[in-house]
Scaffold this active site. Structure first.
Site, PDB file in Angstrom:
ATOM      1  N   GLU A 109      71.160  47.403 -24.591  1.00  0.00           N
ATOM      2  CA  GLU A 109      70.120  48.280 -24.041  1.00  0.00           C
ATOM      3  C   GLU A 109      68.951  47.370 -23.675  1.00  0.00           C
ATOM      4  OE1 GLU A 109      67.029  49.780 -23.460  1.00  0.00           O
ATOM      5  OE2 GLU A 109      66.914  50.742 -25.442  1.00  0.00           O
TER       6      GLU A 109
ATOM      7  N   GLY B 127      66.771  44.835 -26.297  1.00  0.00           N
ATOM      8  CA  GLY B 127      65.729  43.837 -26.048  1.00  0.00           C
ATOM      9  C   GLY B 127      65.725  43.427 -24.594  1.00  0.00           C
ATOM     10  N   SER B 128      65.362  42.174 -24.340  1.00  0.00           N
ATOM     11  CA  SER B 128      65.179  41.727 -22.958  1.00  0.00           C
ATOM     12  C   SER B 128      66.525  41.398 -22.301  1.00  0.00           C
ATOM     13  CB  SER B 128      64.284  40.492 -22.942  1.00  0.00           C
ATOM     14  OG  SER B 128      64.923  39.421 -23.606  1.00  0.00           O
TER      15      SER B 128
ATOM     16  N   CYS C 149      61.137  50.668 -23.731  1.00  0.00           N
ATOM     17  CA  CYS C 149      62.183  50.330 -22.757  1.00  0.00           C
ATOM     18  C   CYS C 149      62.278  51.400 -21.692  1.00  0.00           C
ATOM     19  CB  CYS C 149      63.516  50.150 -23.458  1.00  0.00           C
ATOM     20  SG  CYS C 149      63.833  51.382 -24.713  1.00  0.00           S
TER      21      CYS C 149
ATOM     22  N   LYS D 238      69.446  42.313 -37.822  1.00  0.00           N
ATOM     23  CA  LYS D 238      68.447  41.268 -37.608  1.00  0.00           C
ATOM     24  C   LYS D 238      67.283  41.921 -36.872  1.00  0.00           C
ATOM     25  CE  LYS D 238      66.625  38.494 -35.335  1.00  0.00           C
ATOM     26  NZ  LYS D 238      65.160  38.532 -35.092  1.00  0.00           N
TER      27      LYS D 238
ATOM     28  N   GLY E 157      69.738  39.555 -23.999  1.00  0.00           N
ATOM     29  CA  GLY E 157      70.976  40.339 -23.999  1.00  0.00           C
ATOM     30  C   GLY E 157      72.143  39.540 -23.445  1.00  0.00           C
TER      31      GLY E 157
ATOM     32  N   GLU F  99      60.044  44.699 -15.622  1.00  0.00           N
ATOM     33  CA  GLU F  99      59.493  45.391 -16.783  1.00  0.00           C
ATOM     34  C   GLU F  99      58.248  44.639 -17.245  1.00  0.00           C
ATOM     35  OE1 GLU F  99      61.977  45.373 -20.428  1.00  0.00           O
ATOM     36  OE2 GLU F  99      61.756  47.546 -20.354  1.00  0.00           O
TER      37      GLU F  99
ATOM     38  N   LEU G   9      67.414  38.839 -20.614  1.00  0.00           N
ATOM     39  CA  LEU G   9      67.806  37.441 -20.808  1.00  0.00           C
ATOM     40  C   LEU G   9      68.457  37.245 -22.181  1.00  0.00           C
ATOM     41  CD1 LEU G   9      67.773  34.607 -19.604  1.00  0.00           C
ATOM     42  CD2 LEU G   9      65.591  34.229 -20.770  1.00  0.00           C
TER      43      LEU G   9
END
Ligand code: NAI
Ligand code: MG
Length: 483
Positions: free
Chosen positions: A252, A230-231, A286, A177, A235, A385, A233
């Site tokens: 990650e 990704g972020s 990242c 996705k 994750g 970040e 949250l």
């Protein structure tokens, strides 16, 4: 000239496949804000189809292939990616806004991941273990089965390559996705996989929004492992959904990576690296080196040299190939601007700002590079970040303080250490809590060969390098009693 936007479908069972609901999502060029394509808006129904196709492949033609055969498919795919590098790079530059040189490097990295994992496929094996007399015990590494891969928009080709390359090498069948903001290069890469001989269903791509297609993938009981980048949250949401069916997850989740510069550092070597580590991909990395920690005796002088560089940084359209492109979306630009507004209201000093070139269309999502100085270590821009071209400079007095500041955020992804003192290089490398530490250099994620992943809120599990193959397999122990 007005162009009809091209329509892109899901990729399921080696075929372009329309979304069940018939809906689509506009694809925006961040360099000028125009809509130039449409992607399918995936739903739980489309995920169901993709997971079914992957399961059939795993139980069928793909699952029966030997490690050697899998490796050869990946290597042929790598060659085709390399041959189409320019096409993929142009597509990526349009879709993400990244300068064309960076997009080319991403396409090369994708080819390199497939080459690396293609080569590794038949060199990965289990062990024989000592046990009681009369026994032979061996371990074999088996693929999980159907693996899910949720990819962010910042480095679609690289993150797809590291994750899908490793998963396929050890025999998993994949459902991917991609991020709604950047899918096109992956859909094209999937077509090349068919040409390389990948059996139908081994790789499936369902495009769409995170809370729809992404959530359906993370919650699907037919998925045996999920890899997410990704972020923090999102994750957490993915891990929670996966936990319901005891599905292992690799996360990650980004970082607030420090670049630590001691007074004895080789500044001529450090300067371009310090800058590039944050402006690469417009700071949307990242592993961006988003904090520069500078020993106090060097602080003023280094800040001056950094300011000179930042002042010269230009942002412009992807094809103009300047130091910075636009950010991925207006939403991301707003997010970065919010951080900058909070820095300003917190009294943080902006010491230098780059420019946006005149030819940059006003509808593009541009933001100049910004250097902030004397950033308090507890301020949001020193802790969170930002994911934009913003570097926070912070002074320190000694090694202990450098370690305290470096480790004083929720993250732990990458760290850079600049010093000529060999003992200090090792002391610092050991004390910094980060998944990758670079001494007298900085690699945003490093090379294909280097394991990568986080400590603390930066995530868990490791991708890249040979190490990733362990994560994409389950260990089986076979104990044979033969007397
Ligand atoms: P995100 O983490 O929401 O998106 C990453 C991927 O997750 C995309 O494919 C998205 O469609 C998918 N997703 C979103 N919601 C989901 C859900 N509920 N279930 C399953 N999948 C879902 O990140 P977003 O919103 O694009 O960016 C927000 C911030 O996240 C950025 O400003 C940046 O700070 C951070 N980020 C970090 C990245 C990294 O590489 N560490 C990459 C992208 C974003
Ligand atoms: Mg896009």
């Amino acid at each position: 000239m007005l162009q009809t936007p091209t329509r892109h479908l899901h990729f399921i069972d080696n075929e372009p496949t329309a979304a069940e609901n018939g809906e689509s999502i506009p694809v925006v060029d961040p360099s000028d804000g125009t809509v130039f394509a449409q992607i399918a808006r995936g739903s739980a129904h489309d995920i169901e189809r993709a997971v079914g196709a992957a399961r059939r492949a795993f139980d069928g033609a793909w699952g029966r292939q030997t490690a050697l055969e899998r490796g050869r498919v990946l290597q042929r795919w790598s060659d085709l990616i390399e041959a189409q590098r320019e096409e993929l790079a142009v597509l990526e530059a349009r879709d993400t806004g990244k300068p064309i040189t960076q997009a080319r490097a991403d396409a090369t990295a994708l080819a390199r991941y497939l080459e690396f994992y293609g080569g590794a496929a038949d060199k990965f094996h289990g062990e024989t273990l000592p046990y009681q007399s009369g026994y032979t015990v061996l371990t074999i590494r088996e693929p999980h089965g159907v693996t899910g891969h949720i990819i962010p928009w910042n480095y679609p080709m690289q993150i797809f390559g590291r994750s899908v390359g490793a998963a396929l090498a050890v025999g998993n069948a994949c459902v991917v996705k991609p991020a709604e903001d950047a899918c096109l290069s992956l859909l094209r890469a999937a077509e090349l996989a068919v040409e390389a001989g990948l059996p139908a269903g081994a790789l499936n791509i369902v495009t769409g929004f995170g809370p729809e297609a992404g959530a359906a993938l993370s919650a699907h009981p037919g998925i045996d492992h999920i890899s997410f980048t990704g972020s923090p949250l999102t994750g957490k949401l993915v891990a929670q959904a996966a936990a319901v069916h005891h599905c292992p997850v690799t996360l990650e989740l980004g970082g607030k990576s420090p670049q630590i510069v001691f007074a004895d550092a080789d500044l001529d070597a450090a300067l371009p690296v310090l800058t590039n580590a944050i402006i690469q991909n417009c700071g949307q990395t990242c592993s961006a080196g988003s904090r520069v920690l500078i020993e106090r005796s060097l602080y003023g002088a280094l800040l001056e040299r950094l300011a000179e560089r930042f002042g010269a940084l230009r942002a412009g359209p992807a094809m103009a190939d300047l130091e910075l492109g636009p950010l991925i979306s207006d939403k991301q630009r707003t997010r970065v601007r919010d951080f900058l507004a909070k820095a300003e209201s917190g009294g943080i000093r902006t010491v230098a700002q780059g420019s946006i070139v005149g030819e940059a269309p006003s509808q593009g999502f541009y933001l100049p590079a910004t250097l902030l100085a004397d950033v308090p270590t507890d301020h949001l821009v020193a802790q969170e970040e930002v994911f934009g071209p913003v570097l926070a400079a912070i002074p320190f007095d000694d090694e202990d303080e450098a370690v305290r500041i470096a480790n004083g955020t929720p993250y732990g992804l990458v760290a850079g250490i600049w010093t000529r003192d060999g003992g200090r290089q090792l002391r610092m490398a050991r004390r910094v809590r980060a998944g990758q530490v670079f001494v007298n250099n900085y690699g945003a994620g490093g090379g294909v060969e280097l394991p990568f992943g986080g400590f603390k809120h930066s995530g868990y599990g490791r991708e890249k390098g040979f190490e990733a193959l362990y994560g994409f397999t389950a260990l089986k122990t076979i104990a044979i009693r033969h007397g």
